[in-house]
Write an enzyme that holds these catalytic residues in place. Sequence first.
Site, mmCIF file in Angstrom:
data_model
loop_
_atom_site.group_PDB
_atom_site.id
_atom_site.type_symbol
_atom_site.label_atom_id
_atom_site.label_comp_id
_atom_site.label_asym_id
_atom_site.label_seq_id
_atom_site.Cartn_x
_atom_site.Cartn_y
_atom_site.Cartn_z
ATOM 1 C CG ASP A 171 -1.966 -1.115 1.226
ATOM 2 O OD1 ASP A 171 -2.113 -1.463 -0.077
ATOM 3 O OD2 ASP A 171 -2.502 -1.248 2.335
ATOM 4 N N GLY A 214 -5.857 -1.043 -1.073
ATOM 5 C CA GLY A 214 -5.600 0.319 -0.046
ATOM 6 C C GLY A 214 -6.854 0.782 0.729
ATOM 7 N NE ARG A 297 -19.200 -6.761 -18.963
ATOM 8 C CZ ARG A 297 -20.209 -6.155 -19.688
ATOM 9 N NH1 ARG A 297 -21.007 -5.160 -19.503
ATOM 10 N NH2 ARG A 297 -20.811 -6.655 -20.985
ATOM 11 C CB VAL A 304 -4.351 -10.061 -8.808
ATOM 12 C CG1 VAL A 304 -3.467 -9.649 -9.890
ATOM 13 C CG2 VAL A 304 -5.130 -11.218 -9.272
ATOM 14 C CB VAL A 536 17.283 1.862 -22.414
ATOM 15 C CG1 VAL A 536 15.813 1.859 -22.943
ATOM 16 C CG2 VAL A 536 18.386 1.586 -23.351
ATOM 17 N NE ARG A 573 23.547 -25.291 -20.396
ATOM 18 C CZ ARG A 573 22.925 -26.084 -21.309
ATOM 19 N NH1 ARG A 573 21.619 -25.594 -21.703
ATOM 20 N NH2 ARG A 573 23.083 -27.152 -22.051
ATOM 21 C CG MET A 580 21.038 -2.438 -25.566
ATOM 22 S SD MET A 580 19.533 -1.776 -26.115
ATOM 23 C CE MET A 580 19.694 -2.023 -27.934
ATOM 24 C CD GLU A 636 25.420 -1.505 -26.260
ATOM 25 O OE1 GLU A 636 25.086 -2.414 -26.986
ATOM 26 O OE2 GLU A 636 24.932 -0.566 -25.849
#
Length: 790
Positions: A171, A214, A297, A304, A536, A573, A580, A636
Site C-alpha cells: 500500500d 488500499g 463492468r 492479484v 534506456v 551451466r 545495452m 556491450e
Amino acid sequence: PRTAMDHQPKFFENLSGTGKAIGVLTSGGDAQGMNAAVRAVVRMGIYVKAKVYFVYEGYQGMVDGGDNIVEVSWESVSSILQVGGTVIGSARCKSFRTREGRLQAAYNLVQRGITNLCVIGGDGSLTGANLFREEWSGLLEELAQKGKFIDEEAVKKYAYLNIVGMVGSIDNDFCGTDMTIGTDSALHRIIEVVDAIMTTAQSHQRTFVLEVMGRHCGYLALVSALACGADWVFIPEYPPEEGWEDSMCVKLSENRARKKRLNIIIVAEGAIDCHNKPITSEKVKDLVVQRLGFDTRVTILGHVQRGGTPSAFDRILASRMGVEAVLALLEATPATPACVVSLSGNQAVRLPLMECVQMTQEVQKAMDEGRFVEAVRLRGRSFENNLNTYKLLSHKKPDAELPKARAQACLFLNVGAPAAGMNAAVRAAVRVGITEGHKMFAVIDGFEGFARGKIKEISWGDVGGWTGQGGSILGTKRTLPAKYLEKIADQMRTNCINALMVIGGFEAYLGLLELSAAREKYDEFCVPMVMVPATVSNNVPGSDFSIGADTALNTITDTCDRIKQSASGTKRRVFIIETMGGYCGYLANMGALAAGADAAYIFEEQFDIRELQANVEHLTEKMKTSIQRGLVLRNENCNENYTTDFIYQLYSEEGKGVFDCRKNVLGHMQQGGAPSPFDRNFGTKISAKAMQWISKKLKETYRKGKVFANTDDSVCLLGMRRRNLVFQPVAELKTETDFVHRIPKEQWWLKLRPLMKILAKYKTSYDVSDSGQLEHVAMHSPKEAETGAI
C-alpha cells in the site's frame, strides 16, 4: 589470490559481526520483494561473520520456538530473489500481543543468543517489535527469577535487544519512506490488468470500474490512475466534493462526445465521500449505468496485486535495505532507538522507528477527523505531487477558463533512440502547456524532421491513451541539429516558436548544447529550452534516472529469471548475457543486482584476465554446491578486446568437464515493450514540471512583444538529483561529462558495486573496497527525510 571474503574492506574495520546472532522474520501481509530483503540480510550477516537465523511464520514462530527458529547458510537463500511473497512465512499472532507470549519469545531467542532482530512488515509488526525491545531486559529478569530458564550471567550477556525494521507493504502507507517493499510490484500487476482491459474496453466502447487495494491509503489507486490516464479516481485521502456524481457523469459523457471509446475509473477499496461514507465500485457502476446508460463492468483486483514476481525496483530496493539493516544492527548501541531503513530519493537512510509510526498514525487520525488537506500533506511530498499532477492532467478546463494573455507556441520533439515512457512525457507536456494557455506543436522524427518542417499542432485529445504506449509515437532520430541549423531556425521563425522541449538521451543533450552555441548567429534560438532525459542507458549527466531505464531493467531481469529457470533442469551451466547501455554500465550492474548474477563486467570498473580467471574459479567452486548454475552480465562496450564471444569462449574452455556455457545478446528487446509504472509516473511528473518551467521562463523573457532569452540558465536539463528534481544549465553540465564515452564522470550507482559483489559471493582478486565503499548513510532526522523523491 586474496579474496574479498578473507579480507574485510576498510569500510568494515570496526564492523565485525563475530559473536553476534541476527534473527530475521517477515510479519503481517506478504509483499513482493520480502524474499530479496531476507536474502540480503542473510548474506550480509554471513559476510560480516555473524550467525543468522530464520524465524519462520513471523511472531508466531518466535513464540512457538523449536524448528521455527533455524540457523541458515549462504545457500539457504539461493533462488529466492525472484520469488514473490515470503518463503519464511508470515502469520497473524495473537499470543505475541500478550506479555506471556513475549516472555516465551524472549526465552526462545536467548536460548540461541539472538539479540539482533530484523523485522520486515507493516507498521503493526514494527510497533510490536519496538514494544518487545522496550520490555526485553524486564522479560529476561523475569525469566531469571523463575530460576530454571536462564541464569544471571545470560541476563547480563544478552541485556539489550537491537531492532531494525524494513517496511514491506504493497500500500505504500508508511510515512518516512518514498517506497515500501512491494509497492512497485503491485503497481506492475495493476498496470498489466489495466493495459489488458483497455483493449477490450476500446473494442466495445465500455466503461470499466477498477477496484484496487488500499484500505487506508490511496497510493496504489492514485499512481495507477496517473500511469494509465484514468478518467476519475477515488481515494480515501481526497474525497470528491459535494455533487461529484454530476461532475463525473458530465466528464464521462464529454469524453464520449470527443470520440473516446473507453472510460476507466479507479476506486481504492477504502474510498470515501466528504461525509466519510464509503464509495464502492458497485455504487460507481450503478451510477454510470443509471445516469448515462453506458455499458459498464467492475473488476476487483484483490490479491492479484500481492502476487507474482517482484519487479526489478523492488528487488534492488529490498537488497539495499537488507544490507543497510545489517549495518544498522552492527552499529546499534543500547542508546540508539529502534530504527527503520527507508528510501529517500536514491539514498538508503535510517529513521527512528516510532517517529515514523506516529506520523503514519497521524494521517489516519486526520482522515477520521475530516482534515483531508492535512492528511495529504502528512502523506509526504511524493503523494502530494502525484495528486497535483493527476488533477492537472486529467481534467481539461473549458476554453473560457484558460489564460488568455499571450498564447506562446511551444514545440517538443523526441531525440535519440526510443525509450519506454517518452509518450507519457509528451502527453504530460501537451496537457500542461494547454492548461497554461499555450499552443502546442510536435515535431515528427527529431531534428531531421524539424529541418524538413514535419511540424503539427497537437491538442488535448490527441494525446489521450498515450501513457501506456511503448517507443515513441512521434518518431525519433539520432541526428544532431548542427548540420541543419539554418533550416531549423527558418522553421522556428515560420511557426513563431517561442520555446523548445526536447525529450531524449545523450543526443538530446548534445543537441541542446549545439543550439545554445548557435544563439550568437541565430536569434531564433534565443528562447527557453529544456531537456527531459529519456534513454534506456541512463547515461545523461545531471540526472540519476532517465525515462526508459526502469522498463529496460525489468526486461533484463525477466529474461535473466527465465534463463536461470531454463538452467535448473540442466546440470551445471553458466550463461553470459550482453546488455545495452553503450559505455554506461547501469543496466549491467543493476540488472546483476536484481537478477542475482555472479558478476557484471562494466566499462567504469576496469577488469583484466586475472579477474576473469577469479570468476571462473568462483563458478567452478559454486558448481560443487547445490546451486549448479551461473549468470554473468556484460555491458556491450565494457572492453573492446574482452568481447562477449571472447568471455564465452574463455569460460567454455576453462569450465570443460565442470560446466558448459551459453550466451545471449539481449539487443533491442531492451528498448521495447510497454513502459513500467515507474517510467510512466516519472515521465509524466518530470515532463509536467519541465513545461511549468517553460511557462515561467516565457513570462520572464517576454519583452516588447517578443520572447528573448540569451542566458545560460534559459537552456536547462531537468534531472532527478538524489531526491529533488533540479533544473541545471546544460553549459554547466559540460564539466561533469565524459564526451568521448558519452557518460557522466560521476555515477551514483557505482556505490552499489560492492553490494552486488557481496550478495553474489563474488570472490575477486582484490578488495571489495577498491571499487568504491559500500554506500552508507548516517541517521537523518525525519524532518530532513520527509518523503519526497519524484
